[in-house]
Design a protein around this motif. Structure first.
Motif, short mmCIF file in Angstrom:
data_model
loop_
_atom_site.label_atom_id
_atom_site.label_comp_id
_atom_site.label_asym_id
_atom_site.label_seq_id
_atom_site.Cartn_x
_atom_site.Cartn_y
_atom_site.Cartn_z
N ILE A 15 -13.97 0.97 -7.14
CA ILE A 15 -15.18 0.20 -7.42
C ILE A 15 -15.35 0.17 -8.94
N ASN A 16 -15.33 -1.03 -9.50
CA ASN A 16 -15.43 -1.21 -10.95
C ASN A 16 -16.89 -1.30 -11.35
N LEU A 17 -17.40 -0.25 -11.97
CA LEU A 17 -18.81 -0.22 -12.38
C LEU A 17 -19.11 -1.14 -13.56
N ASP A 18 -18.06 -1.69 -14.18
CA ASP A 18 -18.28 -2.64 -15.27
C ASP A 18 -18.62 -4.04 -14.73
N LEU A 19 -18.39 -4.27 -13.45
CA LEU A 19 -18.73 -5.55 -12.84
C LEU A 19 -20.22 -5.63 -12.56
N PRO A 20 -20.78 -6.84 -12.48
CA PRO A 20 -22.17 -6.97 -12.01
C PRO A 20 -22.30 -6.35 -10.63
N PRO A 21 -23.42 -5.70 -10.33
CA PRO A 21 -23.56 -4.99 -9.05
C PRO A 21 -23.19 -5.81 -7.81
N LYS A 22 -23.56 -7.08 -7.78
CA LYS A 22 -23.28 -7.89 -6.59
C LYS A 22 -21.78 -8.08 -6.34
N GLN A 23 -20.98 -7.90 -7.38
CA GLN A 23 -19.55 -8.15 -7.24
C GLN A 23 -18.73 -6.89 -6.97
N ARG A 24 -19.34 -5.73 -7.10
CA ARG A 24 -18.57 -4.48 -7.08
C ARG A 24 -17.87 -4.20 -5.76
N TRP A 25 -18.52 -4.54 -4.64
CA TRP A 25 -17.97 -4.20 -3.33
C TRP A 25 -17.38 -5.41 -2.60
N VAL A 26 -17.24 -6.54 -3.29
CA VAL A 26 -16.82 -7.78 -2.63
C VAL A 26 -15.44 -7.66 -2.00
N GLU A 27 -14.44 -7.25 -2.77
CA GLU A 27 -13.08 -7.21 -2.24
C GLU A 27 -12.95 -6.19 -1.11
N LEU A 28 -13.59 -5.05 -1.26
CA LEU A 28 -13.56 -4.03 -0.21
C LEU A 28 -14.22 -4.55 1.06
N THR A 29 -15.33 -5.25 0.91
CA THR A 29 -16.06 -5.76 2.08
C THR A 29 -15.22 -6.79 2.83
N LYS A 30 -14.47 -7.59 2.11
CA LYS A 30 -13.60 -8.57 2.77
C LYS A 30 -12.60 -7.89 3.70
N VAL A 31 -12.13 -6.73 3.29
CA VAL A 31 -11.14 -5.98 4.09
C VAL A 31 -11.77 -5.37 5.34
N TYR A 32 -13.02 -4.89 5.21
CA TYR A 32 -13.61 -4.07 6.27
C TYR A 32 -14.72 -4.75 7.05
N ALA A 33 -15.04 -6.00 6.76
CA ALA A 33 -16.21 -6.64 7.37
C ALA A 33 -16.19 -6.59 8.89
#
Length: 257
Positions: A15-33
């Motif tokens: 999780i990249n904390l340098d990203l805006p908060p809304k974007q931090r979990w996007v890629e992970l969520t796509k995998v586990y939705a």
């Protein structure tokens, strides 16, 4: 009923904390939705609208929102997960309150004696003959499909891992965490659940939420991000309001006074 077990390492994600908060979990969520939705549907039946526990949990959720126990960054992270996974935001917030309403167990029998059900999970700290410290824990949660959404997450800043821990898809906090390579060595923490007597302290928990009390997972994550060393972590443990009872196990790589 069948008992199943597996000795497999949890998948590792960053999780990249340098990203805006809304974007931090996007890629992970796509995998586990899809897998996470199984657990979320169960939680919705357990505490969602129409369930006996719904008013209780709503009071708790509103208390956290009112008191600021979840910062705007936390809320934006949950919103990003909901939007990416096609979930209701309320369901993601419920998932992030699971520990707090999951401790409404009964810890005494009809005669007022401890029935052995007042604690959940177990953590241990041991030292190897070579001096290395081992911190281990089990996770007794039995929610449907949770085993398939358990992961090891590394939080990065500037391309470097600053802390890490184990969590579940949709849950932005950390029940178990490790901070590596600080100026005074590394340290780790785990939280083991402690039930609160069948919910007798719930009103107190709601009032604590309104005063800014933290949910367990968020508290541990914030401690990993802000505590510079073992002593600072101890100070945070002793001074932070949390919503539900817990046992904490803290381990460091250097002896402390």
């Amino acid at each position: 009923m069948a008992l199943a077990s597996a000795d497999l390492p949890a998948p590792i994600h960053q999780i990249n904390l340098d990203l805006p908060p809304k974007q931090r979990w996007v890629e992970l969520t796509k995998v586990y939705a899809q897998k996470a939705n199984v657990t979320l549907q169960y939680l919705r039946k357990m505490v969602g609208p129409g369930s006996p526990l719904h008013p209780v949990v709503e009071n708790l959720r509103n208390g956290v929102l009112q008191g600021g126990g979840w910062t705007q960054d936390h809320l934006d992270e949950m919103s990003g997960i909901a939007e990416t996974g096609g979930f209701e935001l309320g369901d993601i917030q419920l998932a992030n309150l699971f520990y707090e309403f999951g401790t409404l167990g009964v810890d005494k029998d009809a005669n007022g004696k401890d029935n052995g059900l007042g604690w959940g999970c177990t953590s241990i700290v041991a030292q190897h003959t070579n001096g290395s410290i081992m911190h281990a824990r089990n996770q007794d949660y039995s929610l449907p499909n949770l085993v398939n959404t358990t992961m090891h997450v590394e939080f990065t800043k500037g391309g470097k891992v600053v802390f890490a821990g184990e969590t579940f898809a949709g849950y932005i906090g950390l029940p178990t965490a490790l901070k590596m390579g600080g100026p005074d060595g590394s340290f780790s923490v785990s939280a083991d659940s402690r039930f609160n007597g069948g919910g007798v302290n719930l009103h107190e928990n709601v009032e604590t939420a309104k005063k800014g009390g933290k949910t367990i997972g968020i508290f541990i994550r914030e401690m990993m991000e802000t505590a510079a060393d073992y002593k600072a972590a101890i100070d945070r443990l002793n001074s932070t309001l949390v919503l539900a009872p817990a046992y904490y196990i803290l381990a460091g790589t250097k002896e402390r006074e």
